[in-house]
Design a protein around this motif. Structure first.
Motif, PDB file in Angstrom:
ATOM      1  N   ASP A   1      26.354   4.871   7.983  1.00 42.18           N
ATOM      2  CA  ASP A   1      25.972   3.863   9.156  1.00 42.18           C
ATOM      3  C   ASP A   1      24.453   3.805   9.274  1.00 42.18           C
ATOM      4  N   VAL A   2      24.071   2.807   9.177  1.00 40.31           N
ATOM      5  CA  VAL A   2      22.365   2.621   9.048  1.00 40.31           C
ATOM      6  C   VAL A   2      22.355   2.709  10.712  1.00 40.31           C
ATOM      7  N   VAL A   3      21.639   3.606  11.333  1.00 37.04           N
ATOM      8  CA  VAL A   3      21.390   3.707  12.695  1.00 37.04           C
ATOM      9  C   VAL A   3      20.069   3.317  13.091  1.00 37.04           C
ATOM     10  N   ALA A   4      19.269   3.172  12.301  1.00 37.16           N
ATOM     11  CA  ALA A   4      17.853   2.491  12.620  1.00 37.16           C
ATOM     12  C   ALA A   4      17.265   2.011  11.716  1.00 37.16           C
ATOM     13  N   GLU A   5      16.425   0.992  11.847  1.00 40.43           N
ATOM     14  CA  GLU A   5      15.427   0.504  10.817  1.00 40.43           C
ATOM     15  C   GLU A   5      13.934   0.152  11.299  1.00 40.43           C
ATOM     16  N   ALA A   6      13.100   0.662  10.418  1.00 41.76           N
ATOM     17  CA  ALA A   6      11.722   0.333  10.666  1.00 41.76           C
ATOM     18  C   ALA A   6      10.708  -0.352   9.752  1.00 41.76           C
ATOM     19  N   ALA A   7       9.775  -0.697  10.234  1.00 39.62           N
ATOM     20  CA  ALA A   7       8.979  -1.590   9.572  1.00 39.62           C
ATOM     21  C   ALA A   7       7.725  -0.949   8.829  1.00 39.62           C
ATOM     22  N   ASP A   8       7.525   0.398   9.195  1.00 40.39           N
ATOM     23  CA  ASP A   8       6.385   0.979   8.728  1.00 40.39           C
ATOM     24  C   ASP A   8       6.654   2.529   9.048  1.00 40.39           C
TER      25      ASP A   8
ATOM     26  N   PRO B   1       2.606  -0.331   5.949  1.00 40.92           N
ATOM     27  CA  PRO B   1       1.542  -0.067   6.818  1.00 40.92           C
ATOM     28  C   PRO B   1       1.440   0.955   7.761  1.00 40.92           C
ATOM     29  N   ARG B   2       0.496   1.091   8.333  1.00 38.08           N
ATOM     30  CA  ARG B   2      -0.028   2.239   9.560  1.00 38.08           C
ATOM     31  C   ARG B   2       0.265   3.958   8.819  1.00 38.08           C
ATOM     32  N   LEU B   3       1.508   3.990   8.083  1.00 35.19           N
ATOM     33  CA  LEU B   3       1.802   5.135   7.490  1.00 35.19           C
ATOM     34  C   LEU B   3       2.674   5.033   6.455  1.00 35.19           C
ATOM     35  N   ASP B   4       2.116   5.329   5.229  1.00 40.53           N
ATOM     36  CA  ASP B   4       3.014   5.021   4.080  1.00 40.53           C
ATOM     37  C   ASP B   4       4.128   6.100   4.121  1.00 40.53           C
ATOM     38  N   GLY B   5       4.869   5.613   2.858  1.00 44.83           N
ATOM     39  CA  GLY B   5       6.201   6.521   2.751  1.00 44.83           C
ATOM     40  C   GLY B   5       5.966   7.791   2.560  1.00 44.83           C
ATOM     41  N   LEU B   6       4.730   8.326   1.566  1.00 47.79           N
ATOM     42  CA  LEU B   6       4.474   9.720   1.454  1.00 47.79           C
ATOM     43  C   LEU B   6       4.136  10.070   2.512  1.00 47.79           C
ATOM     44  N   ALA B   7       3.133   9.871   3.352  1.00 48.06           N
ATOM     45  CA  ALA B   7       2.726  10.558   4.703  1.00 48.06           C
ATOM     46  C   ALA B   7       3.911  10.647   5.541  1.00 48.06           C
ATOM     47  N   ALA B   8       4.820   9.715   5.576  1.00 47.36           N
ATOM     48  CA  ALA B   8       5.954   9.641   6.621  1.00 47.36           C
ATOM     49  C   ALA B   8       6.891  10.852   6.008  1.00 47.36           C
ATOM     50  N   ALA B   9       7.015  11.050   4.760  1.00 47.97           N
ATOM     51  CA  ALA B   9       7.961  12.118   4.513  1.00 47.97           C
ATOM     52  C   ALA B   9       7.207  13.503   4.706  1.00 47.97           C
ATOM     53  N   ALA B  10       5.939  13.767   4.542  1.00 49.18           N
ATOM     54  CA  ALA B  10       5.348  14.738   5.096  1.00 49.18           C
ATOM     55  C   ALA B  10       5.625  15.073   6.482  1.00 49.18           C
ATOM     56  N   GLU B  11       5.183  13.915   7.202  1.00 49.73           N
ATOM     57  CA  GLU B  11       5.653  14.226   8.516  1.00 49.73           C
ATOM     58  C   GLU B  11       7.030  14.398   9.167  1.00 49.73           C
ATOM     59  N   LEU B  12       7.824  13.830   8.410  1.00 46.24           N
ATOM     60  CA  LEU B  12       9.366  14.250   8.962  1.00 46.24           C
ATOM     61  C   LEU B  12       9.607  15.659   8.167  1.00 46.24           C
ATOM     62  N   ARG B  13       9.207  16.036   7.061  1.00 52.44           N
ATOM     63  CA  ARG B  13       9.329  17.467   6.830  1.00 52.44           C
ATOM     64  C   ARG B  13       8.953  18.575   7.737  1.00 52.44           C
ATOM     65  N   ARG B  14       7.745  17.951   8.692  1.00 53.27           N
ATOM     66  CA  ARG B  14       7.224  18.934   9.509  1.00 53.27           C
ATOM     67  C   ARG B  14       8.158  18.891  10.817  1.00 53.27           C
ATOM     68  N   THR B  15       8.379  17.728  11.311  1.00 54.24           N
ATOM     69  CA  THR B  15       9.184  17.304  12.692  1.00 54.24           C
ATOM     70  C   THR B  15      10.575  17.296  12.574  1.00 54.24           C
TER      71      THR B  15
ATOM     72  N   ASP C   1       8.692  -2.276   4.987  1.00 55.07           N
ATOM     73  CA  ASP C   1       7.975  -3.442   5.787  1.00 55.07           C
ATOM     74  C   ASP C   1       8.344  -4.766   5.306  1.00 55.07           C
ATOM     75  N   GLU C   2       9.278  -4.928   4.273  1.00 56.82           N
ATOM     76  CA  GLU C   2       9.612  -6.211   3.963  1.00 56.82           C
ATOM     77  C   GLU C   2      11.202  -6.457   4.446  1.00 56.82           C
ATOM     78  N   ALA C   3      11.367  -7.366   5.386  1.00 55.76           N
ATOM     79  CA  ALA C   3      12.562  -7.605   6.105  1.00 55.76           C
ATOM     80  C   ALA C   3      13.725  -7.983   5.085  1.00 55.76           C
ATOM     81  N   MET C   4      13.397  -8.666   4.236  1.00 55.97           N
ATOM     82  CA  MET C   4      14.339  -9.081   3.238  1.00 55.97           C
ATOM     83  C   MET C   4      14.930  -7.706   2.555  1.00 55.97           C
ATOM     84  N   VAL C   5      13.981  -7.120   2.037  1.00 59.18           N
ATOM     85  CA  VAL C   5      14.586  -5.702   1.425  1.00 59.18           C
ATOM     86  C   VAL C   5      15.226  -5.057   2.275  1.00 59.18           C
ATOM     87  N   ARG C   6      14.937  -4.705   3.347  1.00 55.13           N
ATOM     88  CA  ARG C   6      15.671  -3.962   4.329  1.00 55.13           C
ATOM     89  C   ARG C   6      16.981  -4.537   4.706  1.00 55.13           C
TER      90      ARG C   6
END
Length: 218
Positions: free
Chosen positions: A28-35, A58-72, A9-14
């Motif tokens: 190759d960085v094919v996509a960037e997301a802020a949440d 925000p919206r969905l933290d990295g842990l929850a996103a990891a779980a969702e990606l593992r499913r989808t 979520d931090e543009a400078m970190v990205r």
């Protein structure tokens, strides 16, 4: 070419992480997301090989996103980005299927090594985090040892050999060379091992190999 999705979520970190990744012509960085929610959506569209996820978003933290990606998107290797004071989340992240853990303050070379490692089918933990994981494992090792040995006993002799090398952090290609096997055969063995042991990924399998005494932490 290793296709990477970067979520923070931090543009400078990205920008900083992307700058490091861009130094490797094979990444190759094919996509960037802020949440996290955006990361999951973009992963479905771009089908990256590796997703770098910040833990706190925000919206969905990295842990929850990891779980969702593992499913989808089970084919995506997941690497969590964290600061050192957040490493209490390591166990939960590994439980959600993360393939690696990297510290934002680490040497930039670790980022490149970690991305390449997980893209090649291996697991990667930043050395400082690995020390904490090993300490946690040692804390209750005797209680878990018998249980781990019982689970590993269900594997064939060859599968136990492969599991031991997974525990050492070797990729499929490296295991194939070590055991004089075709890489496709190693992939089949690893898939069978994950299924038989009922673990989500190589990191969990490696921890089980350590607990069962098939390998030692280095």
């Amino acid at each position: 070419m290793i296709r990477v999705l970067l979520a923070d979520d931090e543009a400078m970190v990205r920008a900083g992480v992307k700058a490091i990744l861009d130094t490797d012509p094979g990444i190759d960085v094919v996509a960037e997301a802020a949440d996290g929610r955006e990361a999951v959506q973009l992963a479905r569209v771009h089908r990256p090989d590796v997703a770098l996820l910040d833990i706190r978003m925000p919206r969905l933290d990295g842990l929850a996103a990891a779980a969702e990606l593992r499913r989808t998107a089970p084919g995506v290797a997941i690497v969590m980005l964290t600061t050192f004071d957040e490493d209490q989340y390591v166990a939960r992240a590994l439980g959600e299927g993360a393939n690696g853990f990297l510290l934002k303050a680490a040497d930039p070379r670790e980022l490149l090594i970690g991305v390449r490692a997980v893209a090649d089918g291996a697991a990667y933990l930043s050395p400082k985090i690995a020390l904490r994981v090993v300490a946690d494992l040692r804390g209750g090792r005797l209680a878990r040892h018998d249980h781990a040995r019982h689970r590993v006993a269900a594997l064939t002799g060859r599968e136990r050999e492969v599991l031991a090398l997974v525990g050492e952090g070797l990729s499929n290609q490296e295991i194939a060379r070590r055991l004089t096997l075709v890489e496709g055969t190693v992939k089949a063995h690893v898939s069978a091992i994950l299924h038989r042991l009922d673990v989500a990924n190589r990191v969990q399998a490696a921890i089980l190999a350590y607990e069962a005494g098939l390998t030692t932490a280095r």
